[in-house]
Design an enzyme around this catalytic site. Structure first.
Site, PDB file in Angstrom:
ATOM      1  N   ARG A 117       0.809  -1.215   0.226  1.00 33.14           N
ATOM      2  CA  ARG A 117       0.091   0.053  -0.118  1.00 33.14           C
ATOM      3  C   ARG A 117       0.983   1.045   0.231  1.00 33.14           C
ATOM      4  NH1 ARG A 117      -2.557  -3.233   3.695  1.00 33.14           N
ATOM      5  NH2 ARG A 117      -4.668  -3.884   2.760  1.00 33.14           N
ATOM      6  N   LYS A 139       2.448  11.656 -11.852  1.00 35.92           N
ATOM      7  CA  LYS A 139       1.728  10.449 -12.640  1.00 35.92           C
ATOM      8  C   LYS A 139       2.646   9.124 -12.847  1.00 35.92           C
ATOM      9  CE  LYS A 139      -1.751  14.454 -15.044  1.00 35.92           C
ATOM     10  NZ  LYS A 139      -1.609  13.958 -16.054  1.00 35.92           N
ATOM     11  N   GLU A 181       9.457  18.486 -26.228  1.00 38.14           N
ATOM     12  CA  GLU A 181       9.067  18.887 -24.615  1.00 38.14           C
ATOM     13  C   GLU A 181       9.595  20.173 -23.830  1.00 38.14           C
ATOM     14  OE1 GLU A 181       6.547  17.611 -23.999  1.00 38.14           O
ATOM     15  OE2 GLU A 181       6.895  15.343 -24.146  1.00 38.14           O
ATOM     16  N   LYS A 223       8.542  22.683 -15.028  1.00 35.78           N
ATOM     17  CA  LYS A 223       7.233  21.280 -14.773  1.00 35.78           C
ATOM     18  C   LYS A 223       6.079  21.430 -13.628  1.00 35.78           C
ATOM     19  CE  LYS A 223       5.333  17.750 -15.579  1.00 35.78           C
ATOM     20  NZ  LYS A 223       5.268  16.207 -16.526  1.00 35.78           N
ATOM     21  N   GLU A 233      -4.613  18.072 -12.026  1.00 39.37           N
ATOM     22  CA  GLU A 233      -4.904  18.323 -13.153  1.00 39.37           C
ATOM     23  C   GLU A 233      -6.511  19.045 -13.982  1.00 39.37           C
ATOM     24  OE1 GLU A 233      -3.221  15.860 -16.248  1.00 39.37           O
ATOM     25  OE2 GLU A 233      -4.111  17.189 -17.815  1.00 39.37           O
ATOM     26  N   ARG A 237      -2.559  22.351 -15.415  1.00 43.19           N
ATOM     27  CA  ARG A 237      -1.650  21.382 -15.874  1.00 43.19           C
ATOM     28  C   ARG A 237      -1.452  20.600 -16.990  1.00 43.19           C
ATOM     29  NH1 ARG A 237       0.184  16.628 -11.652  1.00 43.19           N
ATOM     30  NH2 ARG A 237       1.426  14.915 -13.504  1.00 43.19           N
ATOM     31  N   ASN A 241      -0.318  20.107 -21.824  1.00 44.88           N
ATOM     32  CA  ASN A 241      -1.097  19.203 -23.261  1.00 44.88           C
ATOM     33  C   ASN A 241      -0.833  19.775 -24.622  1.00 44.88           C
ATOM     34  OD1 ASN A 241      -1.164  16.102 -21.849  1.00 44.88           O
ATOM     35  ND2 ASN A 241      -3.790  18.023 -20.775  1.00 44.88           N
ATOM     36  N   HIS A 244      -0.252  17.897 -27.982  1.00 45.87           N
ATOM     37  CA  HIS A 244      -0.353  16.712 -27.470  1.00 45.87           C
ATOM     38  C   HIS A 244      -1.661  15.613 -28.210  1.00 45.87           C
ATOM     39  CE1 HIS A 244       2.756  17.029 -25.189  1.00 45.87           C
ATOM     40  NE2 HIS A 244       3.125  15.810 -24.445  1.00 45.87           N
ATOM     41  N   HIS A 248      -0.470  12.712 -30.116  1.00 44.27           N
ATOM     42  CA  HIS A 248      -1.447  11.309 -29.345  1.00 44.27           C
ATOM     43  C   HIS A 248      -1.646  10.427 -30.680  1.00 44.27           C
ATOM     44  CE1 HIS A 248      -0.677  12.166 -25.287  1.00 44.27           C
ATOM     45  NE2 HIS A 248      -0.374  11.832 -25.761  1.00 44.27           N
ATOM     46  N   HIS A 258       7.079   9.684 -29.972  1.00 45.63           N
ATOM     47  CA  HIS A 258       6.643  10.611 -29.469  1.00 45.63           C
ATOM     48  C   HIS A 258       6.616  12.865 -29.640  1.00 45.63           C
ATOM     49  CE1 HIS A 258       3.913  12.025 -26.122  1.00 45.63           C
ATOM     50  NE2 HIS A 258       4.775  13.395 -25.652  1.00 45.63           N
TER      51      HIS A 258
HETATM   52  N1  LIG Z   1       5.047  10.726 -16.072  1.00 45.09           N
HETATM   53  C1  LIG Z   1       4.760  11.451 -16.055  1.00 45.09           C
HETATM   54  O1  LIG Z   1       3.846  12.570 -15.631  1.00 45.09           O
HETATM   55  C2  LIG Z   1       4.965  11.272 -17.964  1.00 45.09           C
HETATM   56  C3  LIG Z   1       5.167  12.279 -19.048  1.00 45.09           C
HETATM   57  C4  LIG Z   1       5.787  12.225 -19.660  1.00 45.09           C
HETATM   58  C5  LIG Z   1       6.220  11.230 -20.394  1.00 45.09           C
HETATM   59  N2  LIG Z   1       5.770   9.884 -19.661  1.00 45.09           N
HETATM   60  C6  LIG Z   1       6.201   8.775 -20.060  1.00 45.09           C
HETATM   61  O2  LIG Z   1       7.773   8.268 -20.460  1.00 45.09           O
HETATM   62  C7  LIG Z   1       7.999   7.175 -21.749  1.00 45.09           C
HETATM   63  C8  LIG Z   1       8.483   8.219 -22.182  1.00 45.09           C
HETATM   64  O3  LIG Z   1      10.144   8.160 -21.391  1.00 45.09           O
HETATM   65  P1  LIG Z   1      11.408   8.235 -22.384  1.00 45.09           P
HETATM   66  O4  LIG Z   1      11.168   9.290 -23.592  1.00 45.09           O
HETATM   67  O5  LIG Z   1      12.559   8.537 -21.254  1.00 45.09           O
HETATM   68  O6  LIG Z   1      11.968   6.286 -22.518  1.00 45.09           O
HETATM   69  P2  LIG Z   1      12.284   5.187 -21.870  1.00 45.09           P
HETATM   70  O7  LIG Z   1      11.676   5.048 -20.901  1.00 45.09           O
HETATM   71  O8  LIG Z   1      11.619   4.075 -23.191  1.00 45.09           O
HETATM   72  O9  LIG Z   1      13.919   5.500 -22.652  1.00 45.09           O
HETATM   73  C9  LIG Z   1      14.027   5.793 -24.365  1.00 45.09           C
HETATM   74  C10 LIG Z   1      15.058   4.554 -24.208  1.00 45.09           C
HETATM   75  O10 LIG Z   1      16.277   5.041 -24.107  1.00 45.09           O
HETATM   76  C11 LIG Z   1      16.902   4.224 -23.395  1.00 45.09           C
HETATM   77  N3  LIG Z   1      17.498   4.931 -21.705  1.00 45.09           N
HETATM   78  C12 LIG Z   1      17.449   4.966 -21.238  1.00 45.09           C
HETATM   79  N4  LIG Z   1      18.460   6.472 -20.271  1.00 45.09           N
HETATM   80  C13 LIG Z   1      19.874   6.624 -21.172  1.00 45.09           C
HETATM   81  C14 LIG Z   1      21.076   6.751 -21.298  1.00 45.09           C
HETATM   82  N5  LIG Z   1      21.642   7.753 -20.274  1.00 45.09           N
HETATM   83  N6  LIG Z   1      21.314   6.272 -21.954  1.00 45.09           N
HETATM   84  C15 LIG Z   1      21.221   4.877 -23.423  1.00 45.09           C
HETATM   85  N7  LIG Z   1      19.651   4.980 -23.342  1.00 45.09           N
HETATM   86  C16 LIG Z   1      18.683   5.470 -22.258  1.00 45.09           C
HETATM   87  C17 LIG Z   1      15.624   3.339 -22.470  1.00 45.09           C
HETATM   88  O11 LIG Z   1      16.378   1.855 -22.187  1.00 45.09           O
HETATM   89  C18 LIG Z   1      15.036   3.244 -23.886  1.00 45.09           C
HETATM   90  O12 LIG Z   1      15.808   1.956 -25.147  1.00 45.09           O
HETATM   91  C19 LIG Z   1       6.579   7.131 -21.874  1.00 45.09           C
HETATM   92  O13 LIG Z   1       6.191   6.183 -21.429  1.00 45.09           O
HETATM   93  C20 LIG Z   1       5.367   7.948 -21.287  1.00 45.09           C
HETATM   94  O14 LIG Z   1       4.053   7.685 -21.220  1.00 45.09           O
HETATM   95  C21 LIG Z   1       5.435  10.577 -18.579  1.00 45.09           C
HETATM   96 ZN   LIG Z   2       4.716  14.476 -23.991  1.00 48.01          ZN
END
Ligand SMILES: NC(=O)c1ccc[n+]([C@@H]2O[C@H](COP(=O)([O-])OP(=O)(O)OC[C@H]3O[C@@H](n4cnc5c(N)ncnc54)[C@H](O)[C@@H]3O)[C@@H](O)[C@H]2O)c1
Ligand SMILES: [Zn+2]
Length: 348
Positions: A117, A139, A181, A223, A233, A237, A241, A244, A248, A258
Protein backbone atom coordinates in the site's frame (compact mmCIF):
# COMPACT_ATOMS: atom_id res chain seq x y z
CA UNK A 1 38.85 17.94 -13.80
CA UNK A 2 35.99 16.48 -15.82
CA UNK A 3 33.26 18.96 -16.65
CA UNK A 4 30.96 16.63 -14.75
CA UNK A 5 32.89 16.80 -11.48
CA UNK A 6 30.50 19.37 -10.21
CA UNK A 7 29.46 18.12 -6.83
CA UNK A 8 30.41 21.41 -5.24
CA UNK A 9 27.86 23.40 -7.17
CA UNK A 10 24.95 21.04 -6.67
CA UNK A 11 21.68 22.94 -6.34
CA UNK A 12 18.92 21.70 -4.08
CA UNK A 13 15.31 22.74 -4.45
CA UNK A 14 12.30 21.41 -2.55
CA UNK A 15 8.69 21.52 -3.73
CA UNK A 16 5.76 21.03 -1.41
CA UNK A 17 2.97 19.13 -3.13
CA UNK A 18 -0.41 18.36 -1.58
CA UNK A 19 0.63 15.20 0.26
CA UNK A 20 4.39 15.01 -0.10
CA UNK A 21 7.44 17.07 -0.75
CA UNK A 22 9.95 16.38 -3.50
CA UNK A 23 13.56 17.49 -3.32
CA UNK A 24 15.39 18.10 -6.59
CA UNK A 25 19.17 17.70 -6.58
CA UNK A 26 20.46 19.38 -9.73
CA UNK A 27 24.00 19.24 -11.09
CA UNK A 28 24.60 16.23 -8.87
CA UNK A 29 26.51 13.03 -9.48
CA UNK A 30 25.10 9.53 -9.35
CA UNK A 31 27.51 8.76 -6.52
CA UNK A 32 25.62 11.27 -4.37
CA UNK A 33 22.92 8.60 -4.04
CA UNK A 34 25.12 6.92 -1.45
CA UNK A 35 25.06 10.05 0.73
CA UNK A 36 21.37 10.60 0.13
CA UNK A 37 20.06 7.11 0.90
CA UNK A 38 23.10 5.01 1.75
CA UNK A 39 21.76 4.08 5.16
CA UNK A 40 18.34 3.11 3.83
CA UNK A 41 17.25 -0.27 2.61
CA UNK A 42 17.21 0.76 -1.03
CA UNK A 43 16.50 -1.21 -4.20
CA UNK A 44 17.24 0.24 -7.60
CA UNK A 45 14.94 -0.39 -10.56
CA UNK A 46 16.37 0.22 -14.01
CA UNK A 47 16.12 -1.16 -17.54
CA UNK A 48 18.49 -3.33 -19.53
CA UNK A 49 19.86 -0.47 -21.69
CA UNK A 50 20.68 1.85 -18.80
CA UNK A 51 22.11 -1.10 -16.87
CA UNK A 52 24.32 -2.15 -19.77
CA UNK A 53 25.72 1.35 -20.31
CA UNK A 54 26.29 2.21 -16.64
CA UNK A 55 26.97 -1.19 -15.06
CA UNK A 56 29.66 0.03 -12.69
CA UNK A 57 27.37 2.58 -11.10
CA UNK A 58 25.00 -0.18 -9.98
CA UNK A 59 27.61 -2.52 -8.52
CA UNK A 60 27.07 -1.51 -4.90
CA UNK A 61 23.26 -1.54 -5.10
CA UNK A 62 20.65 -4.28 -5.10
CA UNK A 63 19.29 -3.77 -8.61
CA UNK A 64 16.25 -5.06 -10.47
CA UNK A 65 16.64 -4.80 -14.25
CA UNK A 66 13.48 -4.56 -16.37
CA UNK A 67 13.12 -5.05 -20.12
CA UNK A 68 13.50 -1.72 -21.93
CA UNK A 69 10.89 0.08 -23.99
CA UNK A 70 7.30 1.26 -24.05
CA UNK A 71 6.07 -2.20 -25.12
CA UNK A 72 7.02 -3.43 -21.63
CA UNK A 73 5.25 -0.62 -19.76
CA UNK A 74 2.48 -3.06 -18.89
CA UNK A 75 0.98 -4.56 -15.76
CA UNK A 76 2.80 -7.86 -16.42
CA UNK A 77 6.16 -6.10 -16.00
CA UNK A 78 5.00 -4.45 -12.77
CA UNK A 79 3.74 -7.82 -11.49
CA UNK A 80 7.15 -9.28 -12.22
CA UNK A 81 8.79 -6.34 -10.42
CA UNK A 82 6.50 -6.83 -7.40
CA UNK A 83 7.45 -10.51 -7.37
CA UNK A 84 11.13 -9.61 -7.36
CA UNK A 85 10.54 -7.19 -4.48
CA UNK A 86 8.96 -9.98 -2.45
CA UNK A 87 11.88 -12.28 -3.25
CA UNK A 88 14.33 -9.55 -2.23
CA UNK A 89 12.53 -9.21 1.10
CA UNK A 90 11.36 -5.66 0.48
CA UNK A 91 9.26 -4.32 3.35
CA UNK A 92 7.58 -1.06 4.37
CA UNK A 93 10.99 0.51 5.04
CA UNK A 94 12.33 -0.24 1.57
CA UNK A 95 13.07 2.72 -0.69
CA UNK A 96 12.74 2.16 -4.45
CA UNK A 97 14.91 4.21 -6.79
CA UNK A 98 13.91 4.30 -10.44
CA UNK A 99 17.01 4.91 -12.58
CA UNK A 100 16.01 5.33 -16.19
CA UNK A 101 13.76 7.00 -18.69
CA UNK A 102 10.05 7.67 -18.32
CA UNK A 103 9.16 4.01 -18.75
CA UNK A 104 11.24 3.04 -15.71
CA UNK A 105 10.18 6.01 -13.57
CA UNK A 106 6.47 5.51 -14.40
CA UNK A 107 6.61 1.84 -13.42
CA UNK A 108 8.80 2.37 -10.35
CA UNK A 109 6.48 5.08 -9.01
CA UNK A 110 3.48 2.85 -9.62
CA UNK A 111 5.03 -0.26 -8.05
CA UNK A 112 6.18 1.76 -5.03
CA UNK A 113 2.68 3.22 -4.67
CA UNK A 114 0.97 -0.15 -4.49
CA UNK A 115 3.57 -2.43 -2.87
CA UNK A 116 2.42 -2.88 0.72
CA UNK A 117 0.00 0.00 0.00
CA UNK A 118 2.87 2.36 -0.60
CA UNK A 119 6.60 2.52 0.09
CA UNK A 120 9.12 5.37 -0.34
CA UNK A 121 10.57 6.10 -3.77
CA UNK A 122 12.81 8.50 -5.68
CA UNK A 123 14.18 8.83 -9.20
CA UNK A 124 17.41 9.29 -11.10
CA UNK A 125 16.10 10.22 -14.59
CA UNK A 126 18.45 9.21 -17.41
CA UNK A 127 16.73 10.63 -20.53
CA UNK A 128 16.15 14.29 -21.37
CA UNK A 129 12.44 13.54 -21.45
CA UNK A 130 12.42 11.99 -18.00
CA UNK A 131 14.58 14.81 -16.58
CA UNK A 132 12.31 17.60 -17.79
CA UNK A 133 8.96 15.84 -17.85
CA UNK A 134 8.19 12.20 -17.03
CA UNK A 135 9.93 11.90 -13.66
CA UNK A 136 8.27 15.08 -12.36
CA UNK A 137 4.72 15.49 -11.17
CA UNK A 138 3.79 12.19 -9.59
CA UNK A 139 1.82 10.62 -12.43
CA UNK A 140 2.84 7.02 -12.78
CA UNK A 141 1.43 3.81 -14.14
CA UNK A 142 1.29 1.49 -17.13
CA UNK A 143 -0.32 1.12 -20.53
CA UNK A 144 -3.06 -1.45 -20.93
CA UNK A 145 -2.58 -2.98 -24.35
CA UNK A 146 -2.64 -0.02 -26.71
CA UNK A 147 -4.24 2.34 -24.17
CA UNK A 148 -1.46 4.60 -22.90
CA UNK A 149 -1.19 5.30 -19.17
CA UNK A 150 -4.65 3.91 -18.48
CA UNK A 151 -3.83 2.53 -15.03
CA UNK A 152 -1.80 4.20 -12.32
CA UNK A 153 -1.73 6.62 -9.41
CA UNK A 154 -0.66 10.16 -8.62
CA UNK A 155 2.03 10.00 -5.97
CA UNK A 156 5.08 12.25 -5.75
CA UNK A 157 8.65 10.88 -5.49
CA UNK A 158 10.68 11.87 -2.46
CA UNK A 159 13.63 13.04 -4.51
CA UNK A 160 14.98 13.50 -8.01
CA UNK A 161 18.72 13.28 -8.55
CA UNK A 162 20.09 14.86 -11.72
CA UNK A 163 23.36 13.62 -13.17
CA UNK A 164 23.52 14.89 -16.75
CA UNK A 165 26.67 12.86 -17.45
CA UNK A 166 24.32 9.85 -17.73
CA UNK A 167 23.08 11.41 -20.97
CA UNK A 168 26.39 10.74 -22.70
CA UNK A 169 25.06 7.30 -23.69
CA UNK A 170 21.58 8.47 -24.70
CA UNK A 171 20.80 7.69 -28.38
CA UNK A 172 20.54 10.72 -30.67
CA UNK A 173 16.82 10.24 -31.39
CA UNK A 174 16.06 10.32 -27.66
CA UNK A 175 17.78 13.71 -27.36
CA UNK A 176 15.51 15.01 -30.10
CA UNK A 177 12.44 13.54 -28.38
CA UNK A 178 13.30 15.31 -25.16
CA UNK A 179 13.86 18.63 -26.89
CA UNK A 180 10.29 18.51 -28.23
CA UNK A 181 9.07 18.83 -24.62
CA UNK A 182 11.64 21.55 -23.90
CA UNK A 183 10.38 23.59 -26.85
CA UNK A 184 6.84 22.93 -25.57
CA UNK A 185 7.77 24.46 -22.21
CA UNK A 186 9.18 27.51 -24.00
CA UNK A 187 5.97 27.90 -26.02
CA UNK A 188 3.56 27.71 -23.09
CA UNK A 189 5.60 29.29 -20.28
CA UNK A 190 8.98 30.78 -21.05
CA UNK A 191 9.57 33.20 -23.93
CA UNK A 192 13.15 33.94 -22.82
CA UNK A 193 14.08 30.27 -22.92
CA UNK A 194 12.40 29.90 -26.30
CA UNK A 195 14.62 32.70 -27.58
CA UNK A 196 17.70 30.99 -26.15
CA UNK A 197 16.72 27.77 -27.93
CA UNK A 198 16.57 29.62 -31.24
CA UNK A 199 20.01 31.08 -30.60
CA UNK A 200 21.55 27.66 -29.92
CA UNK A 201 21.45 24.24 -31.50
CA UNK A 202 21.37 20.71 -30.09
CA UNK A 203 25.11 20.18 -30.42
CA UNK A 204 25.76 23.27 -28.23
CA UNK A 205 23.85 21.63 -25.39
CA UNK A 206 25.51 18.26 -25.97
CA UNK A 207 28.96 19.83 -25.79
CA UNK A 208 28.44 22.20 -22.88
CA UNK A 209 27.54 20.50 -19.59
CA UNK A 210 26.88 23.82 -17.87
CA UNK A 211 24.54 25.07 -20.59
CA UNK A 212 22.72 21.72 -20.63
CA UNK A 213 22.47 21.53 -16.84
CA UNK A 214 20.95 25.01 -16.69
CA UNK A 215 18.46 24.18 -19.45
CA UNK A 216 17.37 20.98 -17.74
CA UNK A 217 17.00 22.68 -14.39
CA UNK A 218 14.94 25.48 -15.93
CA UNK A 219 12.63 22.98 -17.61
CA UNK A 220 12.28 20.78 -14.54
CA UNK A 221 11.28 23.89 -12.59
CA UNK A 222 8.68 24.85 -15.22
CA UNK A 223 7.08 21.42 -14.99
CA UNK A 224 7.26 21.33 -11.18
CA UNK A 225 5.69 24.82 -10.87
CA UNK A 226 2.84 23.92 -13.21
CA UNK A 227 2.18 20.68 -11.33
CA UNK A 228 2.37 22.40 -7.95
CA UNK A 229 -0.25 24.91 -9.07
CA UNK A 230 -2.60 22.13 -10.21
CA UNK A 231 -1.51 18.67 -9.09
CA UNK A 232 -4.76 16.95 -10.09
CA UNK A 233 -5.16 18.58 -13.50
CA UNK A 234 -8.17 20.84 -13.06
CA UNK A 235 -6.70 23.73 -15.06
CA UNK A 236 -3.08 24.91 -15.29
CA UNK A 237 -1.60 21.40 -15.67
CA UNK A 238 -3.61 20.99 -18.88
CA UNK A 239 -1.18 23.43 -20.51
CA UNK A 240 1.35 20.61 -20.56
CA UNK A 241 -0.87 18.90 -23.12
CA UNK A 242 0.09 21.51 -25.71
CA UNK A 243 0.43 19.63 -29.01
CA UNK A 244 -0.47 16.35 -27.34
CA UNK A 245 -4.12 15.98 -28.35
CA UNK A 246 -3.43 15.82 -32.07
CA UNK A 247 0.04 14.46 -31.28
CA UNK A 248 -1.26 11.34 -29.54
CA UNK A 249 -3.68 10.65 -32.38
CA UNK A 250 -1.00 10.71 -35.07
CA UNK A 251 1.58 8.98 -32.84
CA UNK A 252 -0.79 6.05 -32.43
CA UNK A 253 -1.93 5.92 -36.03
CA UNK A 254 1.31 6.56 -37.88
CA UNK A 255 4.02 5.23 -35.60
CA UNK A 256 5.83 8.54 -35.20
CA UNK A 257 8.02 9.00 -32.15
CA UNK A 258 6.37 10.95 -29.32
CA UNK A 259 8.57 13.99 -29.94
CA UNK A 260 7.84 14.01 -33.67
CA UNK A 261 4.11 13.60 -33.14
CA UNK A 262 3.78 16.39 -30.59
CA UNK A 263 5.92 18.72 -32.73
CA UNK A 264 3.38 18.30 -35.53
CA UNK A 265 0.60 18.73 -32.95
CA UNK A 266 2.15 21.95 -31.59
CA UNK A 267 2.48 23.47 -35.06
CA UNK A 268 -1.18 22.62 -35.78
CA UNK A 269 -2.22 24.15 -32.42
CA UNK A 270 -0.21 27.27 -33.30
CA UNK A 271 -2.11 27.54 -36.59
CA UNK A 272 -5.47 27.11 -34.76
CA UNK A 273 -4.31 29.81 -32.34
CA UNK A 274 -3.93 32.32 -35.16
CA UNK A 275 -7.72 32.29 -35.59
CA UNK A 276 -8.75 31.68 -31.99
CA UNK A 277 -6.37 33.92 -30.01
CA UNK A 278 -4.73 36.12 -32.63
CA UNK A 279 -1.38 34.28 -32.19
CA UNK A 280 1.19 35.64 -34.64
CA UNK A 281 4.34 33.55 -34.23
CA UNK A 282 3.70 30.19 -35.92
CA UNK A 283 6.78 30.79 -38.07
CA UNK A 284 8.95 30.97 -34.92
CA UNK A 285 7.48 27.72 -33.59
CA UNK A 286 8.25 26.04 -36.91
CA UNK A 287 11.77 27.49 -36.88
CA UNK A 288 12.41 25.99 -33.41
CA UNK A 289 11.29 22.49 -34.38
CA UNK A 290 13.27 22.56 -37.62
CA UNK A 291 16.34 23.67 -35.71
CA UNK A 292 16.11 20.67 -33.37
CA UNK A 293 15.42 18.10 -36.10
CA UNK A 294 11.70 17.73 -35.53
CA UNK A 295 8.99 17.59 -38.21
CA UNK A 296 6.42 20.36 -38.50
CA UNK A 297 3.82 18.61 -40.59
CA UNK A 298 2.81 15.11 -41.53
CA UNK A 299 0.52 13.68 -44.16
CA UNK A 300 -2.34 12.04 -42.34
CA UNK A 301 -5.89 10.89 -42.96
CA UNK A 302 -7.93 13.80 -41.55
CA UNK A 303 -11.13 11.78 -40.99
CA UNK A 304 -9.26 8.97 -39.23
CA UNK A 305 -7.35 11.37 -36.99
CA UNK A 306 -10.51 13.29 -36.13
CA UNK A 307 -12.12 10.02 -35.08
CA UNK A 308 -9.14 9.35 -32.78
CA UNK A 309 -9.41 12.87 -31.34
CA UNK A 310 -13.02 12.30 -30.44
CA UNK A 311 -12.00 9.30 -28.41
CA UNK A 312 -9.33 11.32 -26.56
CA UNK A 313 -9.92 11.31 -22.83
CA UNK A 314 -9.88 15.13 -22.69
CA UNK A 315 -13.12 15.36 -24.71
CA UNK A 316 -16.13 16.77 -22.94
CA UNK A 317 -19.18 15.86 -25.04
CA UNK A 318 -19.68 18.61 -27.64
CA UNK A 319 -16.51 20.57 -26.98
CA UNK A 320 -12.90 19.75 -26.31
CA UNK A 321 -10.34 21.52 -24.13
CA UNK A 322 -7.53 22.52 -26.42
CA UNK A 323 -4.25 24.17 -25.53
CA UNK A 324 -3.50 27.23 -27.65
CA UNK A 325 -0.91 30.00 -27.59
CA UNK A 326 -1.68 33.67 -27.10
CA UNK A 327 1.96 34.45 -27.70
CA UNK A 328 5.26 32.61 -27.31
CA UNK A 329 5.54 31.90 -23.57
CA UNK A 330 1.83 32.13 -22.91
CA UNK A 331 -0.31 29.03 -23.35
CA UNK A 332 -4.07 29.10 -22.70
CA UNK A 333 -6.71 26.39 -22.50
CA UNK A 334 -9.83 27.00 -24.56
CA UNK A 335 -12.90 24.89 -25.04
CA UNK A 336 -13.38 24.35 -28.78
CA UNK A 337 -16.69 23.04 -30.13
CA UNK A 338 -16.13 19.65 -31.78
CA UNK A 339 -17.49 20.76 -35.15
CA UNK A 340 -15.12 23.73 -35.21
CA UNK A 341 -12.21 21.44 -34.38
CA UNK A 342 -13.20 19.19 -37.27
CA UNK A 343 -12.97 22.17 -39.63
CA UNK A 344 -9.53 23.07 -38.29
CA UNK A 345 -8.22 19.55 -38.70
CA UNK A 346 -9.32 19.62 -42.34
CA UNK A 347 -7.13 22.69 -42.85
CA UNK A 348 -3.93 21.32 -41.29
N1 LIG B 1 4.54 10.46 -15.67
C1 LIG B 1 4.49 11.50 -16.48
O1 LIG B 1 4.04 12.59 -16.12
C2 LIG B 1 5.00 11.33 -17.87
C3 LIG B 1 5.20 12.45 -18.69
C4 LIG B 1 5.73 12.25 -19.96
C5 LIG B 1 6.03 10.97 -20.41
N2 LIG B 1 5.82 9.91 -19.60
C6 LIG B 1 6.13 8.55 -20.04
O2 LIG B 1 7.52 8.45 -20.26
C7 LIG B 1 7.76 7.43 -21.21
C8 LIG B 1 8.76 7.93 -22.22
O3 LIG B 1 9.96 8.23 -21.53
P1 LIG B 1 11.37 8.17 -22.25
O4 LIG B 1 11.30 8.93 -23.51
O5 LIG B 1 12.39 8.51 -21.23
O6 LIG B 1 11.43 6.64 -22.73
P2 LIG B 1 12.21 5.33 -22.24
O7 LIG B 1 12.19 5.19 -20.77
O8 LIG B 1 11.65 4.23 -23.04
O9 LIG B 1 13.72 5.65 -22.70
C9 LIG B 1 14.01 5.72 -24.06
C10 LIG B 1 15.10 4.72 -24.46
O10 LIG B 1 16.35 5.19 -23.98
C11 LIG B 1 16.98 4.19 -23.19
N3 LIG B 1 17.78 4.92 -22.21
C12 LIG B 1 17.31 5.62 -21.16
N4 LIG B 1 18.32 6.30 -20.59
C13 LIG B 1 19.44 6.01 -21.28
C14 LIG B 1 20.79 6.42 -21.17
N5 LIG B 1 21.19 7.32 -20.27
N6 LIG B 1 21.68 5.92 -22.07
C15 LIG B 1 21.27 5.04 -23.03
N7 LIG B 1 20.00 4.64 -23.19
C16 LIG B 1 19.10 5.12 -22.32
C17 LIG B 1 15.86 3.35 -22.67
O11 LIG B 1 16.29 2.06 -22.32
C18 LIG B 1 14.91 3.33 -23.86
O12 LIG B 1 15.34 2.39 -24.79
C19 LIG B 1 6.43 7.08 -21.83
O13 LIG B 1 6.00 5.84 -21.33
C20 LIG B 1 5.50 8.18 -21.36
O14 LIG B 1 4.16 7.76 -21.18
C21 LIG B 1 5.31 10.06 -18.35
ZN1 LIG C 1 4.85 14.49 -24.11
Amino acid sequence: MSPYSNKYIMTKKTFQFSKKQTTFYFDAEFAFLEKLIGGDHAIIVTDEHVFKHHKKKFSQWKTIVLKAGEAHKQQATVDDLLGQLITAGADRKTLLVGVGGGVVTDMTGYAASVYMRGIRFGFVPTTILAMVDAAIGGKNGVDVGVYKNLVGTINQPEFLLYDTSLLKTLPANEWVNGFAEIIKHGCIKDAAMFKQLLEHKLSDYKKDAKLLGALIRRNAMIKAEVVKADEFEQGERRLLNFGHTLGHAIENLYGLSHGEAIAVGMVAASVFSETLTGFKSTAKVIEAFEKYGLPTNAAFDKAEVFKMLQMDKKRERTAMNYVLLEKIGKGVVKSIPINELEKFIQQV
